[in-house]
Write a protein that holds these residues in place. Structure first.
Motif, PDB file in Angstrom:
ATOM      1  N   GLN A  73     -12.154 -12.288  24.325  1.00  0.00           N
ATOM      2  CA  GLN A  73     -11.021 -11.459  23.816  1.00  0.00           C
ATOM      3  C   GLN A  73     -11.260 -11.409  22.103  1.00  0.00           C
ATOM      4  OE1 GLN A  73      -8.045 -14.412  25.016  1.00  0.00           O
ATOM      5  NE2 GLN A  73      -7.868 -15.261  22.754  1.00  0.00           N
ATOM      6  N   LEU A  74     -10.553 -10.328  21.948  1.00  0.00           N
ATOM      7  CA  LEU A  74     -10.499 -10.332  20.267  1.00  0.00           C
ATOM      8  C   LEU A  74      -8.764  -9.597  20.141  1.00  0.00           C
ATOM      9  CD1 LEU A  74     -10.505  -7.088  19.592  1.00  0.00           C
ATOM     10  CD2 LEU A  74     -13.061  -7.789  19.334  1.00  0.00           C
ATOM     11  N   ALA A  75      -8.267  -9.623  18.757  1.00  0.00           N
ATOM     12  CA  ALA A  75      -6.950  -9.117  18.555  1.00  0.00           C
ATOM     13  C   ALA A  75      -7.185  -8.228  17.363  1.00  0.00           C
ATOM     14  CB  ALA A  75      -5.891 -10.157  18.655  1.00  0.00           C
ATOM     15  N   VAL A  76      -6.464  -7.315  17.099  1.00  0.00           N
ATOM     16  CA  VAL A  76      -6.442  -6.580  15.808  1.00  0.00           C
ATOM     17  C   VAL A  76      -4.912  -6.487  15.265  1.00  0.00           C
ATOM     18  CG1 VAL A  76      -7.092  -4.483  14.809  1.00  0.00           C
ATOM     19  CG2 VAL A  76      -8.556  -5.384  16.449  1.00  0.00           C
ATOM     20  N   TYR A  77      -4.672  -6.992  14.112  1.00  0.00           N
ATOM     21  CA  TYR A  77      -3.408  -6.789  13.676  1.00  0.00           C
ATOM     22  C   TYR A  77      -3.400  -5.636  12.836  1.00  0.00           C
ATOM     23  CZ  TYR A  77      -2.263 -11.883  14.523  1.00  0.00           C
ATOM     24  OH  TYR A  77      -1.949 -13.238  15.183  1.00  0.00           O
ATOM     25  N   PRO A  78      -1.992  -5.153  12.985  1.00  0.00           N
ATOM     26  CA  PRO A  78      -1.619  -3.893  12.236  1.00  0.00           C
ATOM     27  C   PRO A  78      -1.236  -4.226  10.836  1.00  0.00           C
ATOM     28  CG  PRO A  78       0.323  -4.212  13.845  1.00  0.00           C
ATOM     29  CD  PRO A  78      -0.889  -5.315  13.959  1.00  0.00           C
ATOM     30  N   PHE A  79      -2.123  -4.111   9.651  1.00  0.00           N
ATOM     31  CA  PHE A  79      -1.587  -4.756   8.504  1.00  0.00           C
ATOM     32  C   PHE A  79      -1.830  -3.716   7.431  1.00  0.00           C
ATOM     33  CE2 PHE A  79      -2.839  -9.518   9.731  1.00  0.00           C
ATOM     34  CZ  PHE A  79      -1.596  -9.422  10.087  1.00  0.00           C
ATOM     35  N   GLN A  80      -1.403  -4.162   6.253  1.00  0.00           N
ATOM     36  CA  GLN A  80      -1.609  -3.191   5.011  1.00  0.00           C
ATOM     37  C   GLN A  80      -2.021  -3.848   3.823  1.00  0.00           C
ATOM     38  OE1 GLN A  80       2.181  -1.113   4.447  1.00  0.00           O
ATOM     39  NE2 GLN A  80       1.318   0.918   5.453  1.00  0.00           N
ATOM     40  N   VAL A  81      -3.056  -3.361   3.029  1.00  0.00           N
ATOM     41  CA  VAL A  81      -3.422  -3.769   2.011  1.00  0.00           C
ATOM     42  C   VAL A  81      -3.333  -3.025   0.665  1.00  0.00           C
ATOM     43  CG1 VAL A  81      -4.980  -5.674   3.047  1.00  0.00           C
ATOM     44  CG2 VAL A  81      -5.984  -3.174   2.674  1.00  0.00           C
ATOM     45  N   ASN A  82      -3.575  -3.527  -0.437  1.00  0.00           N
ATOM     46  CA  ASN A  82      -3.446  -2.568  -1.484  1.00  0.00           C
ATOM     47  C   ASN A  82      -5.020  -2.566  -2.111  1.00  0.00           C
ATOM     48  OD1 ASN A  82      -3.274  -1.696  -4.233  1.00  0.00           O
ATOM     49  ND2 ASN A  82      -2.238  -3.395  -4.950  1.00  0.00           N
ATOM     50  N   ILE A  83      -5.515  -1.454  -2.366  1.00  0.00           N
ATOM     51  CA  ILE A  83      -6.795  -1.275  -2.781  1.00  0.00           C
ATOM     52  C   ILE A  83      -6.648  -0.439  -4.063  1.00  0.00           C
ATOM     53  CG2 ILE A  83      -9.177  -0.321  -2.206  1.00  0.00           C
ATOM     54  CD1 ILE A  83      -8.712  -1.185   0.385  1.00  0.00           C
ATOM     55  N   PHE A  84      -6.883  -0.996  -5.137  1.00  0.00           N
ATOM     56  CA  PHE A  84      -6.692  -0.290  -6.381  1.00  0.00           C
ATOM     57  C   PHE A  84      -5.484   0.354  -6.494  1.00  0.00           C
ATOM     58  CE2 PHE A  84     -11.407  -0.809  -6.125  1.00  0.00           C
ATOM     59  CZ  PHE A  84     -11.452  -1.773  -7.283  1.00  0.00           C
ATOM     60  N   GLY A  85      -4.436   0.243  -5.829  1.00  0.00           N
ATOM     61  CA  GLY A  85      -2.949   0.828  -6.064  1.00  0.00           C
ATOM     62  C   GLY A  85      -2.731   1.678  -5.027  1.00  0.00           C
ATOM     63  N   GLN A  86      -3.590   1.984  -3.897  1.00  0.00           N
ATOM     64  CA  GLN A  86      -3.658   2.774  -2.713  1.00  0.00           C
ATOM     65  C   GLN A  86      -3.229   1.983  -1.756  1.00  0.00           C
ATOM     66  OE1 GLN A  86      -3.487   6.161  -2.752  1.00  0.00           O
ATOM     67  NE2 GLN A  86      -3.593   5.853  -5.028  1.00  0.00           N
ATOM     68  N   ILE A  87      -2.318   2.058  -0.874  1.00  0.00           N
ATOM     69  CA  ILE A  87      -1.788   1.457   0.245  1.00  0.00           C
ATOM     70  C   ILE A  87      -2.505   1.710   1.512  1.00  0.00           C
ATOM     71  CG2 ILE A  87      -0.035   0.396   1.803  1.00  0.00           C
ATOM     72  CD1 ILE A  87      -0.093  -0.040  -1.221  1.00  0.00           C
ATOM     73  N   TYR A  88      -3.360   0.984   2.036  1.00  0.00           N
ATOM     74  CA  TYR A  88      -4.355   1.194   3.282  1.00  0.00           C
ATOM     75  C   TYR A  88      -3.945   0.527   4.244  1.00  0.00           C
ATOM     76  CZ  TYR A  88      -8.174   3.188   0.463  1.00  0.00           C
ATOM     77  OH  TYR A  88      -9.176   3.971  -0.053  1.00  0.00           O
ATOM     78  N   GLU A  89      -3.988   1.281   5.419  1.00  0.00           N
ATOM     79  CA  GLU A  89      -3.874   0.570   6.922  1.00  0.00           C
ATOM     80  C   GLU A  89      -5.255  -0.234   7.175  1.00  0.00           C
ATOM     81  OE1 GLU A  89      -0.931   0.990   8.652  1.00  0.00           O
ATOM     82  OE2 GLU A  89      -0.422   2.275   6.704  1.00  0.00           O
ATOM     83  N   MET A  90      -4.924  -1.402   7.593  1.00  0.00           N
ATOM     84  CA  MET A  90      -6.089  -2.258   7.722  1.00  0.00           C
ATOM     85  C   MET A  90      -6.102  -2.870   8.966  1.00  0.00           C
ATOM     86  SD  MET A  90      -6.663  -5.817   7.570  1.00  0.00           S
ATOM     87  CE  MET A  90      -5.796  -6.907   6.529  1.00  0.00           C
ATOM     88  N   GLY A  91      -7.053  -3.122   9.801  1.00  0.00           N
ATOM     89  CA  GLY A  91      -6.852  -3.763  11.048  1.00  0.00           C
ATOM     90  C   GLY A  91      -7.518  -5.115  10.617  1.00  0.00           C
ATOM     91  N   GLY A  92      -6.603  -6.284  11.110  1.00  0.00           N
ATOM     92  CA  GLY A  92      -6.788  -7.457  10.733  1.00  0.00           C
ATOM     93  C   GLY A  92      -7.609  -8.085  12.057  1.00  0.00           C
TER      94      GLY A  92
END
Length: 406
Positions: A73-92
């Motif tokens: 198994q593996l899991a991917v969380y629906p997160f967000q990160v700030n990359i140089f001021g831009q908000i990205y959708e991130m798969g954790g």
């Protein structure tokens, strides 16, 4: 049974809430979490299963099944990160594991390919993970993008009290000021997590019951910083210090120093490239730096579309060859165009590439963890001097900050 017949019997499908107990059992087996350890943290089996239900409800959880038995198994969380001021959708990426009797069948490789494909469809153009094996995840396209620095300060080395206009108040870790301060802080820090309720749950999941918090309020009664900590065995353990200005940082260290008569050491962590030692009057402290989180660009074209390059006097263009060990859409020649405002566009194709690198190198370079000139010097980026200088001009100089764990 032959391994070929075994593989034919296995099926990949979504892991659902009805599989919660199996999901939990596999995690505990792979990460060797014992009942004794769970009891030490005040967790019972029933509570863990309940706590992990949000994962199965909110995350993309994939698994291999042998009939009805979950075996990988593996899991991917629906997160967000700030990359140089831009908000990205991130798969954790987290919860990665396979029972040993099913190892070496390529199951995890296929799960990762599917998980990354799903991330691309959800517009999650970057993925973070905490590596149990850096070489393993490098082979899958992830690369180190942040450090964790541990420090140990003796009571006699604590900074002397300095005058500030605000005050510190001890509060519970659920106090609303904490989330307010962290949100403002995360919007200032490149690579930081924007903590959703799920992210906060993961960050605090395994903490001791006596974890407490202290909030710094400025002269206008506005929360500007906080500290999460616990005290045990004459040691002040700092889980996290967050501040939006230097006044708050000073006020929180005043609070720590006020424990001089109670503690022998202060131990904690920082997540930037700035050593704590320089800020102390007595800088002869113990600091240890180690790689922390890894990341990989999932969709290079989407990532570039959002990425804020530095503004330039003239438009820049670069054709490069990109390699990716898993994802075919990140392989081949690409042409990057960056306009004067720093807006980038990446298209497939182009002749005579001026640079060659893999997705791992592109990730750590664009995240600012390692500079283009350094990557070229160690052979991770094959490019001429003019191309390296262009990349140096385009990429903002700021080290990543990431303090979460999931």
């Amino acid at each position: 049974m032959s391994r070929h017949k075994l593989q034919e019997r296995l099926k990949m499908k979504n892991v659902e809430t009805k599989h919660g107990e199996q999901f939990n059992d596999l995690l505990r087996y792979v990460f060797q979490v014992t009942n004794q350890e769970l009891q030490r943290f005040g967790w019972e089996n029933r509570e863990i299963a309940q706590a992990k239900l949000p994962v199965l409800k909110q995350a993309d959880v994939l698994g291999w099944f042998d009939d009805d038995k979950l075996i990988s198994q593996l899991a991917v969380y629906p997160f967000q990160v700030n990359i140089f001021g831009q908000i990205y959708e991130m798969g954790g990426l987290t919860g990665v594991g396979t029972y040993p009797e099913y190892a070496n069948l390529g199951l995890m490789d296929q799960l990762m390919r599917q998980a990354l494909t799903n991330m691309r469809e959800r517009k999650q153009s970057i993925s973070y993970l905490y590596p149990y094996s850096i070489p393993y995840y490098r082979r899958k396209g992830w690369e180190i993008i942040s450090d964790k620095m541990s420090f140990e300060v003796q009571d006699t080395q604590l900074p002397k009290l300095k005058t500030v206009s605000g005050d510190v108040e001890r509060v519970s870790i659920e106090h609303p000021a904490i989330k307010d301060v962290y949100q403002r802080f995360a919007l200032q820090k490149h690579a930081a997590m924007l903590r959703s309720d799920l992210a906060w749950e993961e960050y605090l999941r395994w903490d001791l019951d006596d974890l407490t918090a202290a909030v710094y309020y400025d002269s206008n009664d506005q929360p500007m910083g906080y500290l999460m900590y616990w005290i045990a065995g004459e040691v002040f353990h700092m889980k996290e210090m967050v501040f939006v200005n230097e006044e708050a940082r000073t006020g929180l260290w005043n609070f720590i120093s006020a424990h001089f008569s109670m503690v022998t050491y202060v131990k904690g962590y920082t997540y930037t490239n700035e050593p704590l030692a320089f800020l102390l009057d007595d800088s002869d402290i113990k600091e240890t730096i180690a790689p922390y989180y890894m990341a990989r660009i999932v969709d290079s074209r989407l990532f570039i579309e959002q990425y804020p390059f530095q503004s330039q006097e003239t438009e820049c263009q670069l054709t490069f060859n990109l390699r990716d060990p898993i994802l075919e859409w990140n392989q081949g020649n690409f042409t990057l165009t960056v306009d004067k405002q720093g807006k980038g566009n990446l298209v497939e194709g182009g002749d005579n590439p001026a640079a060659t690198f893999d997705i791992q190198t592109l990730t750590t370079m664009l995240m600012g963890y390692k500079r283009p000139s350094y990557l070229a010097r160690i052979g991770r980026c094959q490019a001429d001097e003019a191309t390296v200088k262009m990349l140096e001009r385009l990429i903002i100089h700021e080290k990543p900050y990431f303090s979460d764990y999931f």
